[in-house]
Design a protein around this motif. Structure first.
Motif, PDB file in Angstrom:
ATOM      1  N   ALA A  31       0.829  -1.203   0.000  1.00 21.04           N
ATOM      2  CA  ALA A  31       0.000   0.000   0.000  1.00 21.04           C
ATOM      3  C   ALA A  31       0.866   1.257   0.000  1.00 21.04           C
ATOM      4  CB  ALA A  31      -0.932  -0.003   1.209  1.00 21.04           C
ATOM      5  N   LEU A  32       1.942   1.249   0.759  1.00 13.38           N
ATOM      6  CA  LEU A  32       2.842   2.403   0.775  1.00 13.38           C
ATOM      7  C   LEU A  32       3.423   2.640  -0.616  1.00 13.38           C
ATOM      8  CD1 LEU A  32       4.425   4.599   2.324  1.00 13.38           C
ATOM      9  CD2 LEU A  32       6.223   2.884   2.674  1.00 13.38           C
ATOM     10  N   GLY A  33       3.822   1.578  -1.301  1.00 13.00           N
ATOM     11  CA  GLY A  33       4.364   1.724  -2.644  1.00 13.00           C
ATOM     12  C   GLY A  33       3.378   2.376  -3.595  1.00 13.00           C
ATOM     13  N   LEU A  34       2.102   2.040  -3.459  1.00 11.67           N
ATOM     14  CA  LEU A  34       1.079   2.648  -4.311  1.00 11.67           C
ATOM     15  C   LEU A  34       0.877   4.120  -3.950  1.00 11.67           C
ATOM     16  CD1 LEU A  34      -1.583  -0.226  -4.388  1.00 11.67           C
ATOM     17  CD2 LEU A  34       0.330   0.196  -5.948  1.00 11.67           C
ATOM     18  N   PRO A  84     -10.302  -1.026  12.258  1.00  8.02           N
ATOM     19  CA  PRO A  84     -10.686  -2.067  11.302  1.00  8.02           C
ATOM     20  C   PRO A  84     -12.036  -1.797  10.651  1.00  8.02           C
ATOM     21  CG  PRO A  84      -9.706  -3.051  13.250  1.00  8.02           C
ATOM     22  CD  PRO A  84      -9.860  -1.590  13.551  1.00  8.02           C
ATOM     23  N   ALA A  85     -12.990  -1.290  11.417  1.00  4.58           N
ATOM     24  CA  ALA A  85     -14.317  -1.014  10.867  1.00  4.58           C
ATOM     25  C   ALA A  85     -14.273   0.108   9.846  1.00  4.58           C
ATOM     26  CB  ALA A  85     -15.293  -0.665  11.992  1.00  4.58           C
ATOM     27  N   GLU A  86     -13.525   1.167  10.152  1.00  2.00           N
ATOM     28  CA  GLU A  86     -13.432   2.284   9.214  1.00  2.00           C
ATOM     29  C   GLU A  86     -12.667   1.873   7.957  1.00  2.00           C
ATOM     30  OE1 GLU A  86     -13.988   6.210   7.732  1.00  2.00           O
ATOM     31  OE2 GLU A  86     -15.035   4.860   9.100  1.00  2.00           O
ATOM     32  N   ALA A  87     -11.641   1.063   8.126  1.00  2.00           N
ATOM     33  CA  ALA A  87     -10.901   0.567   6.961  1.00  2.00           C
ATOM     34  C   ALA A  87     -11.813  -0.255   6.066  1.00  2.00           C
ATOM     35  CB  ALA A  87      -9.707  -0.268   7.415  1.00  2.00           C
ATOM     36  N   LYS A  88     -12.598  -1.129   6.656  1.00  2.98           N
ATOM     37  CA  LYS A  88     -13.538  -1.946   5.883  1.00  2.98           C
ATOM     38  C   LYS A  88     -14.515  -1.067   5.118  1.00  2.98           C
ATOM     39  CE  LYS A  88     -17.201  -5.410   6.453  1.00  2.98           C
ATOM     40  NZ  LYS A  88     -17.908  -6.299   7.411  1.00  2.98           N
ATOM     41  N   ARG A  89     -14.994  -0.009   5.769  1.00  3.17           N
ATOM     42  CA  ARG A  89     -15.972   0.880   5.130  1.00  3.17           C
ATOM     43  C   ARG A  89     -15.371   1.578   3.917  1.00  3.17           C
ATOM     44  NH1 ARG A  89     -17.456   5.928   4.544  1.00  3.17           N
ATOM     45  NH2 ARG A  89     -15.636   6.719   5.699  1.00  3.17           N
ATOM     46  N   VAL A  90     -14.189   2.171   4.068  1.00  2.00           N
ATOM     47  CA  VAL A  90     -13.618   2.933   2.954  1.00  2.00           C
ATOM     48  C   VAL A  90     -13.148   2.004   1.837  1.00  2.00           C
ATOM     49  CG1 VAL A  90     -12.992   4.908   4.399  1.00  2.00           C
ATOM     50  CG2 VAL A  90     -11.322   3.075   4.044  1.00  2.00           C
ATOM     51  N   LYS A 125      -3.572 -13.461   6.210  1.00  2.00           N
ATOM     52  CA  LYS A 125      -3.411 -13.138   7.627  1.00  2.00           C
ATOM     53  C   LYS A 125      -3.012 -11.679   7.861  1.00  2.00           C
ATOM     54  CE  LYS A 125      -2.173 -17.872   8.942  1.00  2.00           C
ATOM     55  NZ  LYS A 125      -1.142 -18.742   9.574  1.00  2.00           N
ATOM     56  N   GLU A 126      -2.917 -10.908   6.785  1.00  2.00           N
ATOM     57  CA  GLU A 126      -2.534  -9.499   6.914  1.00  2.00           C
ATOM     58  C   GLU A 126      -3.696  -8.593   6.541  1.00  2.00           C
ATOM     59  OE1 GLU A 126       2.227 -10.023   5.902  1.00  2.00           O
ATOM     60  OE2 GLU A 126       1.061  -8.490   4.887  1.00  2.00           O
ATOM     61  N   ALA A 127      -3.851  -7.522   7.276  1.00  2.00           N
ATOM     62  CA  ALA A 127      -4.936  -6.579   7.018  1.00  2.00           C
ATOM     63  C   ALA A 127      -4.662  -5.780   5.744  1.00  2.00           C
ATOM     64  CB  ALA A 127      -5.088  -5.618   8.191  1.00  2.00           C
ATOM     65  N   VAL A 128      -5.733  -5.481   5.009  1.00  2.00           N
ATOM     66  CA  VAL A 128      -5.628  -4.613   3.833  1.00  2.00           C
ATOM     67  C   VAL A 128      -5.520  -3.177   4.319  1.00  2.00           C
ATOM     68  CG1 VAL A 128      -6.727  -3.876   1.691  1.00  2.00           C
ATOM     69  CG2 VAL A 128      -7.069  -6.212   2.532  1.00  2.00           C
ATOM     70  N   VAL A 129      -4.565  -2.447   3.773  1.00  2.00           N
ATOM     71  CA  VAL A 129      -4.362  -1.052   4.169  1.00  2.00           C
ATOM     72  C   VAL A 129      -5.014  -0.146   3.129  1.00  2.00           C
ATOM     73  CG1 VAL A 129      -2.674   0.735   4.720  1.00  2.00           C
ATOM     74  CG2 VAL A 129      -2.202  -1.658   5.295  1.00  2.00           C
ATOM     75  N   PRO A 130      -5.993   0.661   3.512  1.00  2.00           N
ATOM     76  CA  PRO A 130      -6.671   1.518   2.533  1.00  2.00           C
ATOM     77  C   PRO A 130      -5.828   2.728   2.148  1.00  2.00           C
ATOM     78  CG  PRO A 130      -7.548   1.942   4.713  1.00  2.00           C
ATOM     79  CD  PRO A 130      -6.576   0.795   4.862  1.00  2.00           C
ATOM     80  N   ARG A 131      -6.119   3.268   1.007  1.00  2.00           N
ATOM     81  CA  ARG A 131      -5.434   4.476   0.533  1.00  2.00           C
ATOM     82  C   ARG A 131      -5.576   5.618   1.527  1.00  2.00           C
ATOM     83  NH1 ARG A 131      -6.777   9.084  -2.132  1.00  2.00           N
ATOM     84  NH2 ARG A 131      -5.324   9.886  -3.724  1.00  2.00           N
ATOM     85  N   GLU A 132      -6.726   5.702   2.167  1.00  2.00           N
ATOM     86  CA  GLU A 132      -6.999   6.797   3.107  1.00  2.00           C
ATOM     87  C   GLU A 132      -6.068   6.794   4.312  1.00  2.00           C
ATOM     88  OE1 GLU A 132     -10.573   6.228   0.617  1.00  2.00           O
ATOM     89  OE2 GLU A 132      -9.188   4.885   1.674  1.00  2.00           O
ATOM     90  N   PHE A 133      -5.436   5.656   4.594  1.00  2.00           N
ATOM     91  CA  PHE A 133      -4.517   5.583   5.730  1.00  2.00           C
ATOM     92  C   PHE A 133      -3.399   6.609   5.602  1.00  2.00           C
ATOM     93  CE2 PHE A 133      -0.831   3.954   8.004  1.00  2.00           C
ATOM     94  CZ  PHE A 133      -1.374   3.578   9.230  1.00  2.00           C
ATOM     95  N   PHE A 134      -3.053   6.954   4.373  1.00  2.00           N
ATOM     96  CA  PHE A 134      -1.924   7.850   4.127  1.00  2.00           C
ATOM     97  C   PHE A 134      -2.341   9.322   4.036  1.00  2.00           C
ATOM     98  CE2 PHE A 134      -1.044   3.664   2.386  1.00  2.00           C
ATOM     99  CZ  PHE A 134       0.143   3.352   3.040  1.00  2.00           C
TER     100      PHE A 134
END
Length: 217
Positions: A24-27, A172-178, A155-164
């Motif tokens: 995700a950081l690379g993107l 986790p709930a907000e990540a799932k939503r976005v 086993k690893e969580a998906v990191v959303p673009r919004e994290f950055f």
């Protein structure tokens, strides 16, 4: 910026967080490079690739291979802007390939994305501060496990673009939503790197081809 010392420090920082976080950081870094050339080039192609790569971070089966070869056009290859975007495309292809294959060398390609951004961004941008903060936040929120040479996407969580983005409060709930909002918004008919639902069904895809990833359940 290509010194061995810098590369070693950067690689160590990248290896402090999960492989999905590194991807995700690379993107996110690639987006800095793309924005650098707004107004100079037609960026629709590379933006389609980036969008597809963000989808890949959630569900690789929804995305075609982001194949990208270096041009034989000498004039294009030596043009600073076009050459940089071409390198970016090749790095995206490598990142996707390593991500899909759970290749533990993924952070090395992400490091090359960072070096490319540092090379093309003008002095005085906020990139350095953003990068330092992003690496720190990822290590805190998505630390690499004790077995640092095992990459299991399930086993690893998906990191959303919004994290950055500034002000995003991760949960986790907000990540799932976005993430689901993002999947709902993409249009395969407008992006040739995304596989339409009917083709997913024909190919025998076992998940839900309507962009409802099981990873977000």
């Amino acid at each position: 910026i290509y010194s061995e010392e810098f590369s070693s420090k950067l690689f160590d920082a990248l290896c402090s967080s999960t492989f999905c976080a590194s991807f995700a950081l690379g993107l996110a870094v690639a987006e800095w490079t793309v924005v650098r050339f707004e107004g100079f080039l037609d960026l629709r192609e590379i933006r389609n690739r980036l969008e597809a790569a963000w989808v890949c971070a959630i569900e690789p089966a929804y995305v075609r291979e982001l194949e990208c070869d270096f041009t034989d056009d000498v004039d294009k290859a030596t043009h600073r802007a076009e050459g940089a975007i071409e390198v970016l495309g090749v790095l995206l292809e490598s990142m996707q390939s390593r991500f899909n294959k759970s290749n533990v060398n993924l952070p090395e390609t992400v490091g090359r994305q960072i070096l490319l951004a540092k090379h093309v961004l003008p002095p005085g941008t906020a990139f350095e501060h953003w990068l330092e903060q992003s690496l720190r936040n990822l290590a805190q929120q998505f630390p690499r496990g004790p077995d640092r040479l095992v990459f299991d996407r399930a086993k690893e969580a998906v990191v959303p673009r919004e994290f950055f983005e500034p002000g995003f409060r991760y949960s986790p709930a907000e990540a799932k939503r976005v993430l689901q909002t993002f999947l709902d918004r993409v249009r395969p008919e407008e992006n040739p790197y995304l596989i339409p639902a009917d083709q997913l069904r024909v190919s025998g895809f076992k998940g839900t081809p309507d962009r409802k990833s099981t990873r977000l359940n």
